[in-house]
Scaffold this motif. Sequence first.
Motif, PDB file in Angstrom:
ATOM      1  N   LEU A   1      -8.366   3.778   8.637  1.00  0.00           N
ATOM      2  CA  LEU A   1      -9.330   4.666   9.268  1.00  0.00           C
ATOM      3  C   LEU A   1      -8.759   5.335  10.503  1.00  0.00           C
ATOM      4  O   LEU A   1      -8.183   4.667  11.371  1.00  0.00           O
ATOM      5  N   GLY A   2      -8.931   6.644  10.581  1.00  0.00           N
ATOM      6  CA  GLY A   2      -8.476   7.406  11.737  1.00  0.00           C
ATOM      7  C   GLY A   2      -7.061   7.914  11.561  1.00  0.00           C
ATOM      8  O   GLY A   2      -6.399   7.655  10.546  1.00  0.00           O
ATOM      9  N   PRO A   3      -6.549   8.629  12.562  1.00  0.00           N
ATOM     10  CA  PRO A   3      -5.215   9.246  12.463  1.00  0.00           C
ATOM     11  C   PRO A   3      -4.088   8.256  12.737  1.00  0.00           C
ATOM     12  O   PRO A   3      -3.168   8.528  13.501  1.00  0.00           O
ATOM     13  N   VAL A   4      -4.167   7.101  12.085  1.00  0.00           N
ATOM     14  CA  VAL A   4      -3.127   6.088  12.243  1.00  0.00           C
ATOM     15  C   VAL A   4      -1.968   6.390  11.301  1.00  0.00           C
ATOM     16  O   VAL A   4      -2.102   7.175  10.365  1.00  0.00           O
ATOM     17  N   VAL A   5      -0.858   5.742  11.546  1.00  0.00           N
ATOM     18  CA  VAL A   5       0.342   5.933  10.721  1.00  0.00           C
ATOM     19  C   VAL A   5       0.713   4.616  10.060  1.00  0.00           C
ATOM     20  O   VAL A   5       0.883   3.593  10.744  1.00  0.00           O
ATOM     21  N   ILE A   6       0.836   4.632   8.740  1.00  0.00           N
ATOM     22  CA  ILE A   6       1.411   3.512   7.992  1.00  0.00           C
ATOM     23  C   ILE A   6       2.880   3.855   7.797  1.00  0.00           C
ATOM     24  O   ILE A   6       3.211   4.799   7.080  1.00  0.00           O
ATOM     25  N   GLY A   7       3.744   3.132   8.477  1.00  0.00           N
ATOM     26  CA  GLY A   7       5.154   3.474   8.474  1.00  0.00           C
ATOM     27  C   GLY A   7       5.809   3.339   7.118  1.00  0.00           C
ATOM     28  O   GLY A   7       5.271   2.710   6.191  1.00  0.00           O
ATOM     29  N   ALA A   8       6.985   3.931   6.982  1.00  0.00           N
ATOM     30  CA  ALA A   8       7.729   3.904   5.716  1.00  0.00           C
ATOM     31  C   ALA A   8       7.932   2.473   5.245  1.00  0.00           C
ATOM     32  O   ALA A   8       8.383   1.617   6.001  1.00  0.00           O
ATOM     33  N   GLY A   9       7.581   2.219   3.997  1.00  0.00           N
ATOM     34  CA  GLY A   9       7.736   0.886   3.433  1.00  0.00           C
ATOM     35  C   GLY A   9       6.720  -0.115   3.926  1.00  0.00           C
ATOM     36  O   GLY A   9       6.803  -1.298   3.580  1.00  0.00           O
ATOM     37  N   GLY A  10       5.743   0.323   4.709  1.00  0.00           N
ATOM     38  CA  GLY A  10       4.704  -0.580   5.192  1.00  0.00           C
ATOM     39  C   GLY A  10       3.767  -1.000   4.073  1.00  0.00           C
ATOM     40  O   GLY A  10       3.677  -0.339   3.031  1.00  0.00           O
ATOM     41  N   GLN A  11       3.059  -2.112   4.302  1.00  0.00           N
ATOM     42  CA  GLN A  11       2.149  -2.634   3.292  1.00  0.00           C
ATOM     43  C   GLN A  11       0.832  -2.996   3.952  1.00  0.00           C
ATOM     44  O   GLN A  11       0.805  -3.556   5.047  1.00  0.00           O
ATOM     45  N   VAL A  12      -0.251  -2.665   3.263  1.00  0.00           N
ATOM     46  CA  VAL A  12      -1.584  -3.002   3.742  1.00  0.00           C
ATOM     47  C   VAL A  12      -2.221  -3.914   2.709  1.00  0.00           C
ATOM     48  O   VAL A  12      -2.322  -3.569   1.533  1.00  0.00           O
ATOM     49  N   GLY A  13      -2.647  -5.108   3.150  1.00  0.00           N
ATOM     50  CA  GLY A  13      -3.193  -6.096   2.239  1.00  0.00           C
ATOM     51  C   GLY A  13      -4.562  -5.726   1.701  1.00  0.00           C
ATOM     52  O   GLY A  13      -5.259  -4.866   2.246  1.00  0.00           O
TER      53      GLY A  13
END
Length: 209
Positions: free
Chosen positions: A156-168
Amino acid sequence: MAPGALRGRVGAAWARVSKEVGTVAARISEDIDAAIERDPATDSRVEMALASPGLHALWAHRVSHAMWTRGARLPARLLSQASRAATGIEIHPGAQIGRRLFIDHGMGVVIGETAEIGDDVMMYHAVTLGGRANAKIKRHPTVESGAVLGAGARVLGPVVIGAGGQVGANAVVVKDVPAGATAVGVPATNRVPELHGEDVLFADPALWI
């Protein structure tokens, strides 16, 4: 107009169309290959092309996004809503999506207008890339190349999921996730795995549920 000039214009137009058709065909083939590589339940290109709602939503989005950027915004929205009705996946025509995105299962996925998605991203069903503001600003997430978003994840929001990141699975992310890190929990906290490569995929089954 002289016959020679007319033939030249027609030839140039045909060359442009042929090039665009070739590019679209190559991109579709690339999408199918990427989907088969990530989905062990399907090994037929024909089956994947005909029965994958994630691919259908992605292809519809490419058309609606092209319409959106050319100013045909109402037709773009109508197409995106038709795609939503057919696939259960809602992608705003303004969202920017890179190459080889794969949405597995897909039902309930929502991608907002100012979301940006890099190449080779994978997401599971019920993922939300949502906003936290009503102003006409950058209000949706940026998901960099190679990231994976587990089922039910809310970013949610203008956050950044970095390259190769993972969200459970079912995590609620309201802060940036560094490249290569994993975000889990509500609200999500980041951790950097000690494992590398494919081992990371199987270290925590909750990531992919």
